[in-house]
Design an enzyme around this catalytic site. Sequence first.
Site, mmCIF file in Angstrom:
data_model
loop_
_atom_site.group_PDB
_atom_site.id
_atom_site.type_symbol
_atom_site.label_atom_id
_atom_site.label_comp_id
_atom_site.label_asym_id
_atom_site.label_seq_id
_atom_site.Cartn_x
_atom_site.Cartn_y
_atom_site.Cartn_z
ATOM 1 N N LYS A 52 -3.651 -3.011 -6.077
ATOM 2 C CA LYS A 52 -3.567 -1.786 -5.260
ATOM 3 C C LYS A 52 -2.249 -1.788 -4.497
ATOM 4 O O LYS A 52 -2.011 -2.650 -3.645
ATOM 5 C CB LYS A 52 -4.754 -1.706 -4.294
ATOM 6 N N MET A 64 -9.179 -1.384 10.728
ATOM 7 C CA MET A 64 -10.393 -2.163 10.971
ATOM 8 C C MET A 64 -10.066 -3.653 11.044
ATOM 9 O O MET A 64 -10.794 -4.429 11.639
ATOM 10 C CB MET A 64 -11.417 -1.867 9.886
ATOM 11 N N THR A 92 -12.010 8.807 1.678
ATOM 12 C CA THR A 92 -12.150 9.607 2.899
ATOM 13 C C THR A 92 -13.075 10.809 2.693
ATOM 14 O O THR A 92 -13.878 11.135 3.572
ATOM 15 C CB THR A 92 -10.753 10.058 3.377
ATOM 16 N N CYS A 125 -2.824 -3.600 2.477
ATOM 17 C CA CYS A 125 -3.338 -3.251 3.804
ATOM 18 C C CYS A 125 -2.135 -3.204 4.743
ATOM 19 O O CYS A 125 -1.380 -4.179 4.831
ATOM 20 C CB CYS A 125 -4.360 -4.296 4.277
ATOM 21 N N SER A 177 -12.561 -5.045 1.083
ATOM 22 C CA SER A 177 -11.857 -6.295 0.765
ATOM 23 C C SER A 177 -12.542 -7.502 1.392
ATOM 24 O O SER A 177 -12.954 -7.477 2.552
ATOM 25 C CB SER A 177 -10.418 -6.231 1.255
ATOM 26 N N THR A 224 -3.226 3.167 2.042
ATOM 27 C CA THR A 224 -2.892 4.106 3.125
ATOM 28 C C THR A 224 -1.426 4.020 3.566
ATOM 29 O O THR A 224 -0.753 3.011 3.386
ATOM 30 C CB THR A 224 -3.779 3.824 4.346
ATOM 31 N N ILE A 250 -2.474 4.922 -4.355
ATOM 32 C CA ILE A 250 -1.881 3.991 -3.400
ATOM 33 C C ILE A 250 -2.880 3.649 -2.282
ATOM 34 O O ILE A 250 -3.887 4.341 -2.128
ATOM 35 C CB ILE A 250 -0.634 4.633 -2.719
HETATM 36 C C1 SIN Z 1 -8.800 -2.493 7.186
HETATM 37 O O1 SIN Z 1 -9.778 -3.228 6.972
HETATM 38 O O2 SIN Z 1 -8.286 -2.436 8.296
HETATM 39 C C2 SIN Z 1 -8.214 -1.631 6.101
HETATM 40 C C3 SIN Z 1 -7.907 -2.387 4.872
HETATM 41 C C4 SIN Z 1 -6.827 -1.723 4.056
HETATM 42 O O3 SIN Z 1 -6.232 -0.731 4.455
HETATM 43 O O4 SIN Z 1 -6.525 -2.230 2.973
#
Ligand code: SIN
Length: 306
Positions: free
Chosen positions: A166, A73, A267, A131, A48, A194, A192
């Site tokens: 998403k 992240m 993953t 996110c 993203s 996470t 989906i």
């Molecule tokens: C992240 O960059 O921490 C994850 C982004 C996401 O789960 O959409």
Amino acid sequence: MNTGRLAVDLAGLKLANPTMLASGILGYSAETLNSIAENGAGAVVTKSVGLKPRRGYPNPTVVQVDCGLINAMGLPNPGITEFAAEIRKTKAAINVPLIVSVYGYSEDEYAAVAKKAVEAGADAIELNVSCPHVKDTGSEIGQNPRVLDAVVKAVKAATDRQVFVKLSPNVTDITEIAGVAAKAGADALTVINTVRAMAIDAETAMPILSNERGGLSGSAMKPIAVRCVYDVYEHVKVPIVGCGGVADWRDAVEFLLAGASAVQIGTALALEGPEVFRAVTRGIDKYLRRKGFKSVNDVVGLSHRN
Ligand code: SIN
């Protein structure tokens, strides 16, 4: 591999096979996106990107657990102005659709980032409204029907490319949110992102991730994601892209039978390597031949037939 049997059409976006790189894994450089395409992915989705550069959270940002990965992240990214150059480079190198994942803090920001991504060469946009752990964006947008409606409409008005939305599983009723996105003009839904999760170190007695809470991906997600796809398929008519725990052809077929037209892989790529795309595609092809189906589209939603 580009046989007619495996070709899918996602609201006009044509893929030679139904596997896609999920956003978040290896998604910022033209070289890695190109290598995923060369390894057989039918389309790639970038990590993203937002309007301005964002550093993200300090390490540790990923932890491996028995049943997958938990990551937080913090949406690190160079910002769309710098990333536009990488989109141009990627577009010149790859021969599969390039989908740019975007996030923002308002509908105007989502629209501005999407517009710049399309100007740089994105074939389609995926809206990260899911996110699970960055304040004022992601799932805070996707959990609020009024705000989600405004974001999707603004992005649709800003670009003529397909807009994927998403969705978050961290909602009371995903079908309600799917309906809002579809009614606002989403061309397809990615189902989906996470599931909110965390891990604690028994020795230090502290959360492992610097952000404490993150998002779980991988095999533990699959039954949740399959159920979400199954539910959404019964409520909306736009194509669905299944995402969550796909590691082999059987997982992919399960998503197709639940109602997904394509699947994203993330993953499994991190854990097993890029060969996963070709292995999944080959396995779907063998399954279709064994069962006597002429096209992958013939199995989409088949488990709903009763
Ligand atoms: C992240 O960059 O921490 C994850 C982004 C996401 O789960 O959409």
